[in-house]
Design an enzyme around this catalytic site. Structure first.
Site, PDB file in Angstrom:
ATOM      1  N   LYS A 127       0.813  -1.234   0.000  1.00 37.82           N
ATOM      2  CA  LYS A 127       0.000   0.000   0.000  1.00 37.82           C
ATOM      3  C   LYS A 127       0.842   1.277   0.000  1.00 37.82           C
ATOM      4  CE  LYS A 127      -4.523  -1.394   1.518  1.00 37.82           C
ATOM      5  NZ  LYS A 127      -4.328  -2.749   0.965  1.00 37.82           N
ATOM      6  N   LYS A 173       3.875   1.657  -1.287  1.00 35.29           N
ATOM      7  CA  LYS A 173       4.435   1.848  -2.631  1.00 35.29           C
ATOM      8  C   LYS A 173       3.367   2.371  -3.578  1.00 35.29           C
ATOM      9  CE  LYS A 173       8.396  -1.185  -3.071  1.00 35.29           C
ATOM     10  NZ  LYS A 173       8.996  -2.358  -3.664  1.00 35.29           N
ATOM     11  N   ASP A 199      12.679  -2.962  -7.862  1.00 35.50           N
ATOM     12  CA  ASP A 199      13.426  -3.861  -6.998  1.00 35.50           C
ATOM     13  C   ASP A 199      14.597  -3.061  -6.445  1.00 35.50           C
ATOM     14  OD1 ASP A 199      13.307  -6.512  -5.997  1.00 35.50           O
ATOM     15  OD2 ASP A 199      15.199  -6.922  -7.007  1.00 35.50           O
TER      16      ASP A 199
HETATM   17  P1  IMP Z   1      11.937  -4.441  -2.296  1.00 36.08           P
HETATM   18  O1  IMP Z   1      10.745  -3.767  -1.762  1.00 36.08           O
HETATM   19  O2  IMP Z   1      11.728  -5.845  -2.717  1.00 36.08           O
HETATM   20  O3  IMP Z   1      12.633  -3.627  -3.332  1.00 36.08           O
HETATM   21  O4  IMP Z   1      12.910  -4.619  -1.046  1.00 36.08           O
HETATM   22  C1  IMP Z   1      13.992  -3.841  -0.877  1.00 36.08           C
HETATM   23  C2  IMP Z   1      14.667  -4.100   0.462  1.00 36.08           C
HETATM   24  O5  IMP Z   1      15.949  -3.478   0.390  1.00 36.08           O
HETATM   25  C3  IMP Z   1      13.954  -3.432   1.620  1.00 36.08           C
HETATM   26  O6  IMP Z   1      13.112  -4.315   2.272  1.00 36.08           O
HETATM   27  C4  IMP Z   1      15.129  -3.001   2.504  1.00 36.08           C
HETATM   28  O7  IMP Z   1      15.569  -4.078   3.262  1.00 36.08           O
HETATM   29  C5  IMP Z   1      16.208  -2.683   1.510  1.00 36.08           C
HETATM   30  N1  IMP Z   1      16.158  -1.274   1.076  1.00 36.08           N
HETATM   31  C6  IMP Z   1      15.848  -0.809  -0.160  1.00 36.08           C
HETATM   32  N2  IMP Z   1      15.896   0.538  -0.193  1.00 36.08           N
HETATM   33  C7  IMP Z   1      16.221   0.924   1.052  1.00 36.08           C
HETATM   34  C8  IMP Z   1      16.391   2.224   1.643  1.00 36.08           C
HETATM   35  O8  IMP Z   1      16.235   3.281   1.027  1.00 36.08           O
HETATM   36  N3  IMP Z   1      16.738   2.220   2.942  1.00 36.08           N
HETATM   37  C9  IMP Z   1      16.908   1.095   3.661  1.00 36.08           C
HETATM   38  N4  IMP Z   1      16.738  -0.131   3.172  1.00 36.08           N
HETATM   39  C10 IMP Z   1      16.398  -0.216   1.871  1.00 36.08           C
END
Ligand code: IMP
Length: 197
Positions: free
Chosen positions: A10, A12, A69
């Site tokens: 939600k 995102k 991602d």
């Molecule tokens: P996604 O939603 O599958 O892209 O997961 C990305 C994961 O990477 C998140 O759950 C965090 O653990 C890490 N991550 C990505 N961007 C950030 C950020 O801006 N700050 C801290 N952790 C991040």
């Protein structure tokens, strides 16, 4: 024009709506789909996984589709947690995950790390596009700060003398991997689909 975001998250969805609705897009997400099965994310890079997710939903709904991602890569740990960032130490909270990463780097001088964000878009012709942002920094010796999320408290930005969890949301957005990738996506959409009302 309709656009599908390949996520049911939600927060995102809200962020994408805030960005895309002013450009005249009607934003949909996968929580509206009853018979959609998410594809297996078996890519080896952030871009591949974003493309797999965007293509999966495009094949299902035939509308412009977007997926992202992102994650943290640490050079001294063979780029871990990398594409597994969201699932690293599953079942544990981020305070534990962050402590664990600091512990694994104990005695290690190479603290270099970077966040990557890839946003994949499948356009109305089925053509793929990828928009990437990278933010470089170092793994801190101690967690600090309470803004942001995830690995932000251990991500040290030397030029600010702060972790990314100590930046304001606007400061982080101006330099972050996600901010960079998002600005590239918006530029592309404005150029390709000028449907502002
Ligand atoms: P996604 O939603 O599958 O892209 O997961 C990305 C994961 O990477 C998140 O759950 C965090 O653990 C890490 N991550 C990505 N961007 C950030 C950020 O801006 N700050 C801290 N952790 C991040």
């Amino acid at each position: 024009m309709d656009i599908m975001i390949a996520t049911g998250n939600k927060n995102k969805v809200r962020e994408y709506k805030e960005m895309l609705e002013p450009l005249g897009f009607t934003v949909h997400d996968t929580s509206e789909l009853t018979d959609y099965i998410e594809p297996v994310e078996d890519g080896t890079t952030f871009a591949e996984n974003a493309l797999i997710k965007a293509r999966g939903v495009f094949d299902h709904v035939s509308m412009i589709s977007i997926a992202d991602d992102s994650g943290l890569s640490i050079r001294a740990l063979d780029n871990e947690p990398g594409i597994h960032s969201a699932r690293y130490m599953e079942g544990y909270g981020y305070p534990e995950k962050n402590r664990n990463l600091i512990e694994r780097l104990k005695g290690c001088d190479d603290r270099f790390a970077w966040f990557t964000c890839d946003i994949a878009l499948i356009d109305h012709n089925g053509q793929p596009h990828v928009f990437e942002g990278i933010m470089e920094g170092e793994i801190a010796y101690e967690p600090a700060g309470s803004n942001g999320f995830g690995y932000d408290p251990i991500f040290w930005l030397g030029q600010y003398g702060k972790t990314s969890a100590q930046l304001t949301p606007d400061q982080k957005n101006a330099i972050s991997h996600r901010g960079q990738a998002t600005r590239k996506l918006l530029e592309f959409l404005k150029k390709e689909y000028d449907n502002e009302e």
